[in-house]
Motif scaffolding. Sequence first.
Motif, PDB file in Angstrom:
ATOM      1  N   SER A 133      33.851  39.166  83.002  1.00  0.00           N
ATOM      2  CA  SER A 133      33.593  40.425  83.721  1.00  0.00           C
ATOM      3  C   SER A 133      34.610  41.533  83.452  1.00  0.00           C
ATOM      4  O   SER A 133      34.979  42.277  84.358  1.00  0.00           O
ATOM      5  CB  SER A 133      33.397  40.187  85.226  1.00  0.00           C
ATOM      6  OG  SER A 133      34.512  39.601  85.844  1.00  0.00           O
ATOM      7  N   GLU A 173      31.397  43.714  78.814  1.00  0.00           N
ATOM      8  CA  GLU A 173      29.988  43.589  79.223  1.00  0.00           C
ATOM      9  C   GLU A 173      29.202  44.845  78.852  1.00  0.00           C
ATOM     10  O   GLU A 173      28.032  44.777  78.483  1.00  0.00           O
ATOM     11  CB  GLU A 173      29.876  43.292  80.735  1.00  0.00           C
ATOM     12  CG  GLU A 173      30.193  41.858  81.046  1.00  0.00           C
ATOM     13  CD  GLU A 173      29.558  41.349  82.344  1.00  0.00           C
ATOM     14  OE1 GLU A 173      28.480  41.826  82.740  1.00  0.00           O
ATOM     15  OE2 GLU A 173      30.173  40.458  82.951  1.00  0.00           O
ATOM     16  N   LYS A 200      22.069  39.461  84.710  1.00  0.00           N
ATOM     17  CA  LYS A 200      23.535  39.537  84.785  1.00  0.00           C
ATOM     18  C   LYS A 200      24.091  38.690  85.920  1.00  0.00           C
ATOM     19  O   LYS A 200      23.623  38.781  87.060  1.00  0.00           O
ATOM     20  CB  LYS A 200      23.967  41.003  84.993  1.00  0.00           C
ATOM     21  CG  LYS A 200      25.448  41.111  85.346  1.00  0.00           C
ATOM     22  CD  LYS A 200      25.981  42.513  85.390  1.00  0.00           C
ATOM     23  CE  LYS A 200      27.318  42.599  86.126  1.00  0.00           C
ATOM     24  NZ  LYS A 200      28.337  41.612  85.733  1.00  0.00           N
ATOM     25  N   THR A 220      26.827  38.359  88.535  1.00  0.00           N
ATOM     26  CA  THR A 220      27.679  39.376  89.147  1.00  0.00           C
ATOM     27  C   THR A 220      28.284  38.858  90.444  1.00  0.00           C
ATOM     28  O   THR A 220      28.340  37.647  90.652  1.00  0.00           O
ATOM     29  CB  THR A 220      26.863  40.683  89.339  1.00  0.00           C
ATOM     30  OG1 THR A 220      27.739  41.710  89.772  1.00  0.00           O
ATOM     31  CG2 THR A 220      25.729  40.506  90.344  1.00  0.00           C
ATOM     32  N   ALA A 279      30.071  43.253  95.080  1.00  0.00           N
ATOM     33  CA  ALA A 279      30.465  44.276  94.107  1.00  0.00           C
ATOM     34  C   ALA A 279      30.205  45.662  94.688  1.00  0.00           C
ATOM     35  O   ALA A 279      29.114  45.945  95.165  1.00  0.00           O
ATOM     36  CB  ALA A 279      29.657  44.091  92.819  1.00  0.00           C
ATOM     37  N   HIS A 312      32.535  44.640  88.427  1.00  0.00           N
ATOM     38  CA  HIS A 312      31.117  44.260  88.412  1.00  0.00           C
ATOM     39  C   HIS A 312      30.244  45.454  88.819  1.00  0.00           C
ATOM     40  O   HIS A 312      29.163  45.658  88.254  1.00  0.00           O
ATOM     41  CB  HIS A 312      30.862  43.081  89.356  1.00  0.00           C
ATOM     42  CG  HIS A 312      31.092  41.736  88.727  1.00  0.00           C
ATOM     43  ND1 HIS A 312      30.454  41.339  87.574  1.00  0.00           N
ATOM     44  CD2 HIS A 312      31.876  40.683  89.093  1.00  0.00           C
ATOM     45  CE1 HIS A 312      30.838  40.101  87.257  1.00  0.00           C
ATOM     46  NE2 HIS A 312      31.710  39.695  88.160  1.00  0.00           N
ATOM     47  N   GLU A 342      27.212  46.931  86.669  1.00  0.00           N
ATOM     48  CA  GLU A 342      25.854  47.013  87.231  1.00  0.00           C
ATOM     49  C   GLU A 342      25.314  48.438  87.116  1.00  0.00           C
ATOM     50  O   GLU A 342      24.149  48.644  86.748  1.00  0.00           O
ATOM     51  CB  GLU A 342      25.866  46.609  88.713  1.00  0.00           C
ATOM     52  CG  GLU A 342      26.014  45.126  88.954  1.00  0.00           C
ATOM     53  CD  GLU A 342      26.016  44.799  90.458  1.00  0.00           C
ATOM     54  OE1 GLU A 342      25.584  45.645  91.279  1.00  0.00           O
ATOM     55  OE2 GLU A 342      26.475  43.700  90.802  1.00  0.00           O
ATOM     56  N   LEU A 351      19.823  40.606  88.871  1.00  0.00           N
ATOM     57  CA  LEU A 351      21.217  40.284  89.193  1.00  0.00           C
ATOM     58  C   LEU A 351      21.275  38.943  89.921  1.00  0.00           C
ATOM     59  O   LEU A 351      20.463  38.689  90.815  1.00  0.00           O
ATOM     60  CB  LEU A 351      21.834  41.376  90.070  1.00  0.00           C
ATOM     61  CG  LEU A 351      21.814  42.803  89.517  1.00  0.00           C
ATOM     62  CD1 LEU A 351      22.428  43.779  90.527  1.00  0.00           C
ATOM     63  CD2 LEU A 351      22.573  42.876  88.190  1.00  0.00           C
ATOM     64  N   ALA A 392      24.125  36.777  91.958  1.00  0.00           N
ATOM     65  CA  ALA A 392      25.482  36.844  92.500  1.00  0.00           C
ATOM     66  C   ALA A 392      25.760  35.576  93.303  1.00  0.00           C
ATOM     67  O   ALA A 392      25.413  35.494  94.489  1.00  0.00           O
ATOM     68  CB  ALA A 392      25.629  38.074  93.379  1.00  0.00           C
TER      69      ALA A 392
END
Length: 283
Positions: free
Chosen positions: A74, A79, A96, A98, A102, A114, A118, A130, A132
Amino acid sequence: MILVTGATGKIGSEAVRLLTEQNHPTRALVRAPSRMPGGEAWNGVEIAVGDFDRPDTLDAAMRGIHTVLLISPSVPGQEISVIDSAVRQGVEHVVKITNHKASEDSPVGRRRDHARIEAHLKATGLGYTLLAPNLLMQNLFAVATMIKQTQGFVMSAGDGRFGMVDSRDVSATAAAVAAAPSRHAGRVYLPTGPELVTYADVAKELAEALGHEVEYRRISPDEHRSAMIQAGIPEPAATSNAQVFGLIAGGDAAWLTDDVTSVTGNPPRSLRTFIADHVDAFA
Ligand SMILES: NC(=O)c1ccc[n+]([C@@H]2O[C@H](COP(=O)([O-])OP(=O)(O)OC[C@H]3O[C@@H](n4cnc5c(N)ncnc54)[C@H](OP(=O)(O)O)[C@@H]3O)[C@@H](O)[C@H]2O)c1
């Protein structure tokens, strides 16, 4: 074809194995082929040797790819390089990994990073999903040597509870999304384990599995930061980690979802199962 980055890491290596097992054409971006899992785990996987810091290798790895499963330590520049390469090479969807918390104004550097990534991903217009996860159970491997040598471990999360998740379940969720990305476009999933636990629970479960006492030694986030730096963790990562443990002590990770089950059709593994599967690593 699906490209998995961070393919030799905790989430990526199992995602590559699952996607291949399920007959989805998969390419793994690998920085050092010596870090690839041995045996038959990756039979049939296409390998692209590449580095986040070398955009030419990313463009080569990205050719013919429909969906990228984006996993990395990250660092925003890295990225963002992967995302920009995906745009250049006509990729359609990025999944992704994440962080749930974030945000641009987070006190934690990693969470601000992050958020920046994003925002960049959303601005490209690519399809995205996403994922997480809550705290990974596999983080416990970082204290395995300490447990072996001292029958205990230090941590600065107090009695905070967290929805610790086995990274194998995060991999399974990521693989399911990457295999059918249009079904998950624009969605955010928060993979967690089945229960809220504390590090005292972790110590208790380890003790039961190992057959000897395992002591959870509570230290402050500042002490923890110094200990991590002394152990060789780079200063920014040690600072973010210590901040996160301090937040966890205050309840920041005390959340559960049923996203693993709803996306994969299988319930997430418990802490007890994780420890039973890996007891040798702590013995
Ligand atoms: N740990 C947690 O509790 C937790 C919780 C929520 C979210 N996350 C997020 O999960 C992500 C990390 O996933 P993970 O734990 O599966 O990763 P990991 O195990 O730390 O592995 C990192 C991967 O990135 C690769 N890599 C590093 N630098 C590279 C470079 N310059 N070029 C190409 N590849 C490179 C590594 O390759 P090598 O094998 O060659 O080093 C490895 O495959 C992060 O975004 C983190 O914020 C983690």
